[in-house]
Design a protein around this motif. Structure first.
Motif, PDB file in Angstrom:
ATOM      1  N   ASP A 529       0.846  -1.198   0.000  1.00 57.98           N
ATOM      2  CA  ASP A 529       0.000   0.000   0.000  1.00 57.98           C
ATOM      3  C   ASP A 529       0.883   1.250   0.000  1.00 57.98           C
ATOM      4  O   ASP A 529       0.601   2.229  -0.700  1.00 57.98           O
ATOM      5  CB  ASP A 529      -0.895   0.024   1.239  1.00 57.98           C
ATOM      6  CG  ASP A 529      -1.997  -1.029   1.220  1.00 57.98           C
ATOM      7  OD1 ASP A 529      -2.315  -1.542   0.125  1.00 57.98           O
ATOM      8  OD2 ASP A 529      -2.527  -1.325   2.300  1.00 57.98           O
ATOM      9  N   HIS A 532       2.689   1.770  -3.349  1.00 58.54           N
ATOM     10  CA  HIS A 532       1.731   2.269  -4.337  1.00 58.54           C
ATOM     11  C   HIS A 532       1.350   3.720  -4.058  1.00 58.54           C
ATOM     12  O   HIS A 532       1.182   4.518  -4.994  1.00 58.54           O
ATOM     13  CB  HIS A 532       0.480   1.396  -4.355  1.00 58.54           C
ATOM     14  CG  HIS A 532      -0.511   1.817  -5.395  1.00 58.54           C
ATOM     15  ND1 HIS A 532      -1.599   2.620  -5.113  1.00 58.54           N
ATOM     16  CD2 HIS A 532      -0.552   1.588  -6.734  1.00 58.54           C
ATOM     17  CE1 HIS A 532      -2.274   2.854  -6.220  1.00 58.54           C
ATOM     18  NE2 HIS A 532      -1.664   2.233  -7.215  1.00 58.54           N
ATOM     19  N   HIS A 533       1.208   4.070  -2.798  1.00 59.41           N
ATOM     20  CA  HIS A 533       0.853   5.446  -2.427  1.00 59.41           C
ATOM     21  C   HIS A 533       1.858   6.441  -3.016  1.00 59.41           C
ATOM     22  O   HIS A 533       1.467   7.474  -3.589  1.00 59.41           O
ATOM     23  CB  HIS A 533       0.815   5.558  -0.903  1.00 59.41           C
ATOM     24  CG  HIS A 533       0.557   6.926  -0.385  1.00 59.41           C
ATOM     25  ND1 HIS A 533      -0.593   7.640  -0.676  1.00 59.41           N
ATOM     26  CD2 HIS A 533       1.309   7.742   0.420  1.00 59.41           C
ATOM     27  CE1 HIS A 533      -0.547   8.818  -0.083  1.00 59.41           C
ATOM     28  NE2 HIS A 533       0.596   8.895   0.591  1.00 59.41           N
ATOM     29  N   SER A 536       2.080   5.930  -7.215  1.00 60.75           N
ATOM     30  CA  SER A 536       0.916   6.448  -7.947  1.00 60.75           C
ATOM     31  C   SER A 536       0.934   7.970  -7.964  1.00 60.75           C
ATOM     32  O   SER A 536       0.530   8.600  -8.953  1.00 60.75           O
ATOM     33  CB  SER A 536      -0.384   5.937  -7.324  1.00 60.75           C
ATOM     34  OG  SER A 536      -0.514   6.359  -5.980  1.00 60.75           O
ATOM     35  N   CYS A 564      -2.235  -7.304  -4.428  1.00 56.02           N
ATOM     36  CA  CYS A 564      -1.817  -6.187  -5.270  1.00 56.02           C
ATOM     37  C   CYS A 564      -2.488  -6.238  -6.648  1.00 56.02           C
ATOM     38  O   CYS A 564      -2.851  -5.203  -7.216  1.00 56.02           O
ATOM     39  CB  CYS A 564      -0.298  -6.182  -5.426  1.00 56.02           C
ATOM     40  SG  CYS A 564       0.592  -5.765  -3.911  1.00 56.02           S
ATOM     41  N   GLN A 567      -6.026  -5.055  -6.222  1.00 53.82           N
ATOM     42  CA  GLN A 567      -6.093  -3.619  -5.968  1.00 53.82           C
ATOM     43  C   GLN A 567      -5.723  -2.783  -7.188  1.00 53.82           C
ATOM     44  O   GLN A 567      -5.888  -1.566  -7.184  1.00 53.82           O
ATOM     45  CB  GLN A 567      -5.160  -3.247  -4.802  1.00 53.82           C
ATOM     46  CG  GLN A 567      -5.540  -3.856  -3.466  1.00 53.82           C
ATOM     47  CD  GLN A 567      -6.862  -3.340  -2.941  1.00 53.82           C
ATOM     48  OE1 GLN A 567      -7.123  -2.137  -2.961  1.00 53.82           O
ATOM     49  NE2 GLN A 567      -7.707  -4.242  -2.485  1.00 53.82           N
ATOM     50  N   TYR A 569      -2.640  -2.482  -8.337  1.00 49.99           N
ATOM     51  CA  TYR A 569      -1.336  -1.848  -8.107  1.00 49.99           C
ATOM     52  C   TYR A 569      -0.324  -2.153  -9.212  1.00 49.99           C
ATOM     53  O   TYR A 569       0.584  -1.358  -9.482  1.00 49.99           O
ATOM     54  CB  TYR A 569      -0.741  -2.322  -6.769  1.00 49.99           C
ATOM     55  CG  TYR A 569      -1.431  -1.817  -5.537  1.00 49.99           C
ATOM     56  CD1 TYR A 569      -2.445  -0.855  -5.598  1.00 49.99           C
ATOM     57  CD2 TYR A 569      -1.069  -2.304  -4.273  1.00 49.99           C
ATOM     58  CE1 TYR A 569      -3.072  -0.401  -4.443  1.00 49.99           C
ATOM     59  CE2 TYR A 569      -1.686  -1.857  -3.115  1.00 49.99           C
ATOM     60  CZ  TYR A 569      -2.683  -0.907  -3.209  1.00 49.99           C
ATOM     61  OH  TYR A 569      -3.286  -0.470  -2.062  1.00 49.99           O
ATOM     62  N   THR A 572       0.409   0.429 -11.949  1.00 49.66           N
ATOM     63  CA  THR A 572       1.209   1.568 -11.481  1.00 49.66           C
ATOM     64  C   THR A 572       2.681   1.195 -11.387  1.00 49.66           C
ATOM     65  O   THR A 572       3.563   1.950 -11.828  1.00 49.66           O
ATOM     66  CB  THR A 572       0.705   2.043 -10.103  1.00 49.66           C
ATOM     67  OG1 THR A 572      -0.650   2.463 -10.218  1.00 49.66           O
ATOM     68  CG2 THR A 572       1.550   3.188  -9.569  1.00 49.66           C
TER      69      THR A 572
END
Length: 649
Positions: A529, A532-533, A536, A564, A567, A569, A572
């Motif tokens: 997470d 990716h935060h 992205s 992932c 989600q 991810y 990205t």
């Protein structure tokens, strides 16, 4: 009785003095100067040596020992020199649970290791193999004078059980003779303890296996045996375990409750892309380790998590899968990895052991421990934006008391407002890195988040029993009250996880070549997470990785990979230019892509260790997943907060 040649090797900070000793020059302690502290098992037996588990190991001790920028001890040097006594400084044997290290020393002819202090797993492994260790430097003086010394001289400060194991020549010999059914006492005789107890003490008490040698005493520093609910091992250790068992039980090998034994192949699934393994011609040897592992696993019908079919990688890292699929609050978990304590985030007692300890536990179902003291870490306040459990761990590692070894062999219990707010994934980062803190294990009492984790991840309906918490007024040998609102994103400079630096006080410009996100510590769902935060955010602004930077993202388990994928991810990660890797220990253990290949390379890594040579010859900085991702985008070490401030909207 021991009669030794006074042939001593002082592991000093001066490589020239080490080379002189190996050439035959005799030194005294005063002549040696400053001894090396924090010698890790990665330095005693570097990754290439782990492809062996027999007498060949005697060619390798200390071949990774770093003094400044020098590796003064070559292959075969210790054995050739006839060294029988090793002397070092504080916290000797830091790092992994690999029994290869004391085995290599013993096979090279070393009979005694003196150090100012030892890490728990290393010393216990040495005991189990019959390699003597001591912190008594007056005994060193006697040895250097050529005096005859007794085995009893080396066990005066040890608990009764450890002393007996040492005197009998190792754990398996002790186990075969002393852990038979007739030596197990009735559990009815457990001690009735009325004083307040920690959660750790309660779990041990409830799973105690009293024997004629240990009784029912569970006071501090007493040696005990406990029933292990889960035992697991991975392919680096199976060969040694199998060899030890076949030696002691050649015709009668029977594994106790094999349905509670889990086997993993998690280290070597990328060996064909590991530069150090390929350039050293070790792939065939490592494939042999895997073959022995599979033969042993299949022969005994064990639960197995192996390589992915039609793909690279494995099902996942052993201790990460144990937390995802097996361990439960109140249980005891033993595994052949120092980061077994990862599962302590669920409220169980989980700890790492070596090959001999695991071999004994496979046939008896019992695991040995010396009752440790507990340390209470109270984490209060409110975390600042961008600060994670990894930053808390690096902050704790940098505290002078922790660096000084106050946590060595202790149980770290975490509680407080911050712990209550952290997810199980984040709690696992803290308990995982209790290995770096020097601890026996890490532990968080189960709560509503634990119950929700078990339900959502496993479909398990779990009820927390009233006893599953530490009593008010339980005794702790030390108490750290940390105001987490003061913690900034942290770094650990190359060489040791304890080299902590707050990133807001870090003004140096450090350009990077490699950014690595993965491992048991930073390959969980919430870690991804965080990757990716950051990434992205960068993709939205049209950013790419600098040409010179390679970003590796390696999933800890297939469950994390699938999460992932669900989600979204992966799009990205691919758009930013990251190299995605299937689950494995990978670069953390210098076992795959992401390791440095040249001493000039600089890596920023979300892993738990940066000992010399552990992830290749380059220098490794440790940081949180968020900082690793931000640094990859910037091409230099930077926090995500600073990256946002320095970048256009």
């Amino acid at each position: 009785m021991l009669s030794l040649k006074p042939n001593v090797l002082f592991l000093t900070q001066d490589p020239n003095k080490i080379e002189s000793q190996l050439a035959g020059e005799k030194f005294t302690l005063d002549m040696a100067g400053t001894l090396r502290d924090d010698i890790s098992t990665d330095e005693i037996t570097p990754i290439p040596s782990l492809s062996y588990y027999d007498s060949v190991l005697g060619e390798y001790p200390y071949t990774g020992l770093k003094c400044g920028n020098t590796l003064p001890i070559g292959q075969g040097a210790v054995k050739k020199s006839g060294i029988e006594v090793i002397v070092a400084g504080y916290r000797y044997g830091k790092g992994s649970s690999r029994e290869h290290s004391p085995a290599a020393e013993k096979y090279a002819g070393v009979k005694i290791v003196f150090a100012k202090s030892f890490e728990r797993i290393y010393r216990q492994n040495a005991d189990n193999l019959g390699l003597l260790t001591s912190t008594d430097f007056s005994l060193l003086e006697r040895v250097m004078k050529g005096e005859v010394v007794q085995i009893e001289d080396f066990v005066q400060d040890r608990d009764e059980l450890s002393a007996k194991i040492i005197q009998m020549g190792g754990l398996l010999k002790f186990g075969k003779q002393c852990l038979s059914a007739e030596n197990i006492l009735s559990t009815v005789g457990h001690a009735d303890i009325k004083s307040p107890q920690t959660l750790f003490q309660k779990i041990i008490q409830r799973n105690l296996v009293p024997t004629k040698d240990t009784g029912v005493d569970v006071s501090i520093n007493k040696g005990v045996f406990v029933h292990a609910h889960w035992r697991f091992f991975h392919e680096y250790y199976t060969g040694m375990c199998s060899s030890l068992l076949n030696e002691v039980f050649p015709d009668t090998l029977y594994l106790y409750e094999k349905e509670s034994i889990v086997a993993f192949e998690d280290h070597l699934s990328y060996m064909h892309k590991s530069v150090i393994h390929m350039t050293n011609g070790l792939v065939d040897k490592l494939q042999g380790l895997s073959a022995v592992h599979r033969e042993f696993t299949e022969k005994h019908g064990l639960i197995s998590h192996g390589y992915l079919k039609n793909s690279e990688g494995s099902e996942g890292i052993s201790h990460a899968i144990m937390a995802e699929r097996y361990a439960l609050p109140g249980q005891i978990v033993a595994g052949t990895d120092s980061h077994t304590c990862h599962s302590g985030a669920l409220g169980c007692v989980a700890f790492g052991v070596g090959s001999t300890e695991m071999a004994n536990c496979l046939v008896t179902g019992m695991i040995r421990l010396t009752m440790p003291e507990s340390i209470l870490i109270e984490l209060n306040g409110e975390l600042q934006p961008g600060v994670s459990a990894k930053d808390i761990a690096l902050y704790l590692l940098a505290l002078p008391d922790i660096k000084g070894g106050v946590g060595v062999g202790k149980v770290f219990e975490f509680r407080g407002d911050v712990i209550s707010a952290l997810s199980i994934d984040e709690r696992a980062t803290l308990t995982n890195m209790c290995a770096e803190l020097g601890g026996f294990t890490g532990l968080v009492a189960p709560d509503a988040k634990t119950v929700r984790f078990l339900k959502e991840r496993r479909g398990v309906d779990f009820t927390i029993d009233p006893w599953m918490t530490s009593d008010p007024n339980a005794y702790y040998t030390a108490n750290f009250d940390i105001d987490c609102s003061l913690i900034q994103p942290m770094l650990a400079s190359p060489g040791d996880p304890g080299n902590g630096i707050s990133i807001d006080s870090f003004s140096e410009l450090v350009e990077i070549d490699i950014a690595y996100g993965g491992s048991c510590t930073a390959g969980k769902r919430e870690d991804f997470d965080a990757y990716h935060h950051v990434l992205s955010w960068a993709v939205y602004r049209g950013m790419k990785l600098p040409d010179r930077v390679t970003l590796y993202l390696q999933f800890g388990t297939v469950d994390v990979r699938d999460y992932c994928l669900e989600q979204g991810y992966l799009d990205t990660f691919q758009e930013i230019g990251a190299v995605l890797l299937e689950p494995a220990c990978g670069a953390c253990a210098n076992c795959g892509p992401g390791s440095s290949t040249d001493s000039s390379q600089v890596t920023i890594s979300a892993t738990n260790r940066n000992f010399p040579g552990r992830s290749g010859p380059g220098s490794v900085w440790l940081a949180s997943p968020e900082t690793v991702a931000a640094s990859a985008i910037a091409g230099r070490i930077i926090s995500f907060q600073d990256l946002k401030q320095s970048s256009p909207l």
